[in-house]
Design an enzyme around this catalytic site. Sequence first.
Site, PDB file in Angstrom:
ATOM      1  N   LYS A  11       0.835  -1.195   0.000  1.00 11.96           N
ATOM      2  CA  LYS A  11       0.000   0.000   0.000  1.00 11.96           C
ATOM      3  C   LYS A  11       0.879   1.258   0.000  1.00 11.96           C
ATOM      4  O   LYS A  11       2.097   1.174   0.216  1.00 11.96           O
ATOM      5  CB  LYS A  11      -0.945  -0.055   1.217  1.00 11.96           C
ATOM      6  CG  LYS A  11      -1.906  -1.265   1.161  1.00 11.96           C
ATOM      7  CD  LYS A  11      -2.780  -1.384   2.407  1.00 11.96           C
ATOM      8  CE  LYS A  11      -3.679  -2.617   2.331  1.00 11.96           C
ATOM      9  NZ  LYS A  11      -4.509  -2.795   3.551  1.00 11.96           N
ATOM     10  N   TYR A  51     -12.124  -3.350  -3.294  1.00 10.78           N
ATOM     11  CA  TYR A  51     -12.695  -3.345  -1.944  1.00 10.78           C
ATOM     12  C   TYR A  51     -14.219  -3.389  -1.946  1.00 10.78           C
ATOM     13  O   TYR A  51     -14.842  -3.042  -0.936  1.00 10.78           O
ATOM     14  CB  TYR A  51     -12.177  -2.138  -1.164  1.00 10.78           C
ATOM     15  CG  TYR A  51     -10.735  -2.308  -0.689  1.00 10.78           C
ATOM     16  CD1 TYR A  51     -10.379  -3.393   0.125  1.00 10.78           C
ATOM     17  CD2 TYR A  51      -9.741  -1.407  -1.036  1.00 10.78           C
ATOM     18  CE1 TYR A  51      -9.073  -3.569   0.556  1.00 10.78           C
ATOM     19  CE2 TYR A  51      -8.424  -1.580  -0.594  1.00 10.78           C
ATOM     20  CZ  TYR A  51      -8.097  -2.664   0.205  1.00 10.78           C
ATOM     21  OH  TYR A  51      -6.811  -2.836   0.643  1.00 10.78           O
ATOM     22  N   ASN A 114      -1.845  -0.280   7.372  1.00 11.35           N
ATOM     23  CA  ASN A 114      -1.273  -1.595   7.666  1.00 11.35           C
ATOM     24  C   ASN A 114      -0.445  -2.188   6.522  1.00 11.35           C
ATOM     25  O   ASN A 114      -0.209  -3.397   6.463  1.00 11.35           O
ATOM     26  CB  ASN A 114      -2.361  -2.562   8.155  1.00 11.35           C
ATOM     27  CG  ASN A 114      -3.381  -2.884   7.091  1.00 11.35           C
ATOM     28  OD1 ASN A 114      -3.318  -2.361   5.976  1.00 11.35           O
ATOM     29  ND2 ASN A 114      -4.324  -3.758   7.407  1.00 11.35           N
ATOM     30  N   HIS A 117      -1.558  -5.817   1.434  1.00 10.21           N
ATOM     31  CA  HIS A 117      -2.762  -6.613   1.196  1.00 10.21           C
ATOM     32  C   HIS A 117      -2.372  -7.998   0.707  1.00 10.21           C
ATOM     33  O   HIS A 117      -1.433  -8.138  -0.072  1.00 10.21           O
ATOM     34  CB  HIS A 117      -3.638  -5.954   0.115  1.00 10.21           C
ATOM     35  CG  HIS A 117      -4.726  -6.872  -0.389  1.00 10.21           C
ATOM     36  ND1 HIS A 117      -5.954  -6.981   0.236  1.00 10.21           N
ATOM     37  CD2 HIS A 117      -4.748  -7.766  -1.414  1.00 10.21           C
ATOM     38  CE1 HIS A 117      -6.688  -7.889  -0.397  1.00 10.21           C
ATOM     39  NE2 HIS A 117      -5.983  -8.375  -1.402  1.00 10.21           N
ATOM     40  N   GLU A 128      -8.887 -11.376  -7.803  1.00 10.67           N
ATOM     41  CA  GLU A 128      -8.000 -10.216  -7.631  1.00 10.67           C
ATOM     42  C   GLU A 128      -6.856 -10.223  -8.643  1.00 10.67           C
ATOM     43  O   GLU A 128      -6.484  -9.169  -9.171  1.00 10.67           O
ATOM     44  CB  GLU A 128      -7.457 -10.189  -6.190  1.00 10.67           C
ATOM     45  CG  GLU A 128      -8.551  -9.873  -5.169  1.00 10.67           C
ATOM     46  CD  GLU A 128      -8.080  -9.873  -3.718  1.00 10.67           C
ATOM     47  OE1 GLU A 128      -8.884  -9.510  -2.841  1.00 10.67           O
ATOM     48  OE2 GLU A 128      -6.913 -10.251  -3.456  1.00 10.67           O
TER      49      GLU A 128
END
Length: 153
Positions: A11, A51, A114, A117, A128
């Site tokens: 991220k 998402y 965080n 992913h 995905e």
Amino acid sequence: MAVERTLVFLKPDAVMRGLVGPILNRLEARGFTFVAMKLLHVSKELAEKHYAIHKGKPFYDGLVRYVQSGPVVACVLEGEDAIAGCRRLMGATDPRKGAPGEIRFDYAQEIGRNLVHGSDGPQTAATEIALWFKPDELVTYRRAGHEWVHEKA
Ligand code: DAT
Ligand code: MG
């Protein structure tokens, strides 16, 4: 145990904080193989599709903004039990609830930052990977030293 492919992306906080190398190293060092890798800015469309399952949750808008807030590094990793294996290396969704040795615990402090992913199951991984990569961006090869990671190579 099956050979699996999983979608992992680092991220924007991982890229902006200069943690791409250390995080990818954890996945690579365990013996997983990079099948695809690219640096990109996530579009609103990709963020919302990726998402979609979280749409309507209180953190959804912030999450969609966060993944678009800087460049990300997206990868497909392959290996025995790669889906659960990569998620175990990443650790608890909330870094505070994790333990030392987990990527998110070692390098992060908040659930909304965080770092990384990982797909959460075979169906999600397939969906995905197809969302993030074109088929010709996936490169198949066997890493040198395969027999030194796997007894029955
Ligand atoms: P994971 O990324 O471990 O698969 P998830 O799929 O449940 O976790 O959620 C996707 C992301 O959304 C997660 O990495 C961080 C954010 N998130 C999840 N639950 C949250 C919460 N309760 N508050 C804030 N952000 C949350
Ligand atoms: Mg998830």
